[in-house]
Design a protein around this motif. Sequence first.
Motif, PDB file in Angstrom:
ATOM      1  N   TYR A   1     -13.512  53.200 -49.219  1.00 16.10           N
ATOM      2  CA  TYR A   1     -12.749  54.172 -48.628  1.00 16.10           C
ATOM      3  C   TYR A   1     -12.252  53.635 -47.172  1.00 16.10           C
ATOM      4  CZ  TYR A   1     -15.750  57.083 -51.684  1.00 16.10           C
ATOM      5  OH  TYR A   1     -16.500  57.456 -52.557  1.00 16.10           O
ATOM      6  N   TRP A   2     -11.404  54.309 -46.320  1.00 14.47           N
ATOM      7  CA  TRP A   2     -10.951  54.257 -45.064  1.00 14.47           C
ATOM      8  C   TRP A   2     -10.918  55.458 -44.416  1.00 14.47           C
ATOM      9  CZ3 TRP A   2     -11.085  50.205 -42.238  1.00 14.47           C
ATOM     10  CH2 TRP A   2     -10.939  48.849 -42.811  1.00 14.47           C
ATOM     11  N   TYR A   3     -11.879  55.394 -43.406  1.00 14.81           N
ATOM     12  CA  TYR A   3     -12.022  56.747 -42.642  1.00 14.81           C
ATOM     13  C   TYR A   3     -11.483  56.354 -41.133  1.00 14.81           C
ATOM     14  CZ  TYR A   3     -15.038  59.449 -45.679  1.00 14.81           C
ATOM     15  OH  TYR A   3     -15.691  60.468 -46.681  1.00 14.81           O
ATOM     16  N   LYS A   4     -10.920  57.184 -40.266  1.00 12.90           N
ATOM     17  CA  LYS A   4     -10.509  57.431 -39.236  1.00 12.90           C
ATOM     18  C   LYS A   4     -11.487  58.160 -38.286  1.00 12.90           C
ATOM     19  CE  LYS A   4      -6.566  58.206 -36.061  1.00 12.90           C
ATOM     20  NZ  LYS A   4      -5.215  58.740 -36.133  1.00 12.90           N
ATOM     21  N   GLN A   5     -11.785  57.773 -37.129  1.00 13.95           N
ATOM     22  CA  GLN A   5     -12.671  58.381 -36.134  1.00 13.95           C
ATOM     23  C   GLN A   5     -12.023  58.518 -34.949  1.00 13.95           C
ATOM     24  OE1 GLN A   5     -16.627  56.941 -35.047  1.00 13.95           O
ATOM     25  NE2 GLN A   5     -17.385  59.162 -35.425  1.00 13.95           N
ATOM     26  N   ASP A   6     -11.493  59.518 -34.380  1.00 13.91           N
ATOM     27  CA  ASP A   6     -10.925  59.876 -33.277  1.00 13.91           C
ATOM     28  C   ASP A   6     -11.773  59.923 -31.919  1.00 13.91           C
ATOM     29  OD1 ASP A   6     -10.403  63.083 -33.835  1.00 13.91           O
ATOM     30  OD2 ASP A   6     -12.011  62.298 -32.856  1.00 13.91           O
ATOM     31  N   SER A   7     -11.359  59.910 -30.800  1.00 16.31           N
ATOM     32  CA  SER A   7     -12.130  60.013 -29.676  1.00 16.31           C
ATOM     33  C   SER A   7     -13.001  60.965 -29.545  1.00 16.31           C
ATOM     34  CB  SER A   7     -11.291  60.090 -28.293  1.00 16.31           C
ATOM     35  OG  SER A   7     -10.520  61.163 -28.389  1.00 16.31           O
ATOM     36  N   LYS A   8     -13.001  62.149 -30.178  1.00 16.83           N
ATOM     37  CA  LYS A   8     -14.008  63.278 -30.190  1.00 16.83           C
ATOM     38  C   LYS A   8     -14.825  62.993 -31.361  1.00 16.83           C
ATOM     39  CE  LYS A   8     -10.939  66.645 -28.064  1.00 16.83           C
ATOM     40  NZ  LYS A   8     -10.592  67.936 -28.208  1.00 16.83           N
ATOM     41  N   LYS A   9     -15.024  61.727 -31.885  1.00 11.93           N
ATOM     42  CA  LYS A   9     -16.098  61.343 -33.253  1.00 11.93           C
ATOM     43  C   LYS A   9     -15.789  62.194 -34.338  1.00 11.93           C
ATOM     44  CE  LYS A   9     -18.749  58.686 -30.703  1.00 11.93           C
ATOM     45  NZ  LYS A   9     -19.177  57.392 -30.987  1.00 11.93           N
ATOM     46  N   PHE A  10     -14.663  62.946 -34.437  1.00 11.79           N
ATOM     47  CA  PHE A  10     -14.187  63.567 -35.729  1.00 11.79           C
ATOM     48  C   PHE A  10     -14.066  62.326 -36.880  1.00 11.79           C
ATOM     49  CE2 PHE A  10     -13.682  67.095 -38.227  1.00 11.79           C
ATOM     50  CZ  PHE A  10     -12.597  66.927 -38.977  1.00 11.79           C
ATOM     51  N   LEU A  11     -14.566  62.403 -37.714  1.00  6.70           N
ATOM     52  CA  LEU A  11     -14.231  61.559 -39.225  1.00  6.70           C
ATOM     53  C   LEU A  11     -13.309  62.166 -40.085  1.00  6.70           C
ATOM     54  CD1 LEU A  11     -17.928  60.391 -39.971  1.00  6.70           C
ATOM     55  CD2 LEU A  11     -15.978  58.813 -39.460  1.00  6.70           C
ATOM     56  N   LYS A  12     -12.392  61.503 -40.458  1.00  5.35           N
ATOM     57  CA  LYS A  12     -11.368  61.853 -41.241  1.00  5.35           C
ATOM     58  C   LYS A  12     -11.117  60.873 -42.389  1.00  5.35           C
ATOM     59  CE  LYS A  12      -6.420  63.385 -41.760  1.00  5.35           C
ATOM     60  NZ  LYS A  12      -5.340  63.572 -40.867  1.00  5.35           N
ATOM     61  N   ILE A  13     -11.181  61.342 -43.871  1.00  8.55           N
ATOM     62  CA  ILE A  13     -10.957  60.300 -44.707  1.00  8.55           C
ATOM     63  C   ILE A  13      -9.440  60.187 -44.784  1.00  8.55           C
ATOM     64  CG2 ILE A  13     -10.751  62.108 -46.681  1.00  8.55           C
ATOM     65  CD1 ILE A  13     -12.328  60.106 -48.313  1.00  8.55           C
TER      66      ILE A  13
END
Lengths: 113, 112
Positions: A33-45
């Motif tokens: 998988y690849w996940y993106k974590q934004d500056s607010k720590k939210f994890l999105k696949i």
Amino acid sequence: DTAVSQTPKYLVTQMGNDKSIKCEQNLGHDTMYWYKQDSKKFLKIMFSYNNKELIINETVPNRFSPKSPDKAHLNLHINSLELGDSAVYFCASSHQGLNEKLFFGSGTQLSVL
Amino acid sequence: QQQVKQSPQSLIVQKGGISIINCAYENTAFDYFPWYQQFPGKGPALLIAIRPDVSEKKEGRFTISFNKSAKQFSLHIMDSQPGDSATYFCAAIEHAGNMLTFGGGTRLMVKP
């Protein structure tokens, strides 16, 4: 030995550039998988690959493309980088059918200037 | 649309205290609820998980409480230690859909 390793750890680049992040796992898993974590720590696949087939593709821009040369590798290519792409990108892997037990890499912090 | 809502966003607890993080979900098809722990500069790591057929699961100082009727579950960290300072994510998965959905995360700081 690192189970899921990704390189580079840090990536600083200019807008409009094309960059790649590499990921390798030595756990014998068949789903990555690849996940993106934004500056607010939210994890999105972003993507999921199983046996070289894309099985999940969230609504990410087509500037992002995953490439899997074999079961142990899943690289992420990003074209025409934008400021909003700045985030931490995590690679992860799991056994097929055990998608709740993810093993994550240490992340790549991408900064687009 | 956030399918798993987590609160609080941040939490400060004194050493030895109890840390409590709450999550709520909408999708009744979710059938597995893991918690992940993330230290700074590292990726999330599976900490503890529960299935909806039990109301509580305990592993050392970490306990998950699950309320199926309320569609809520929570993580309790007993005797919290500075080394527990991390970001905690609840998650849920519907095996038929094979996609893990994460909550928004809780940054826990345990003060010495």
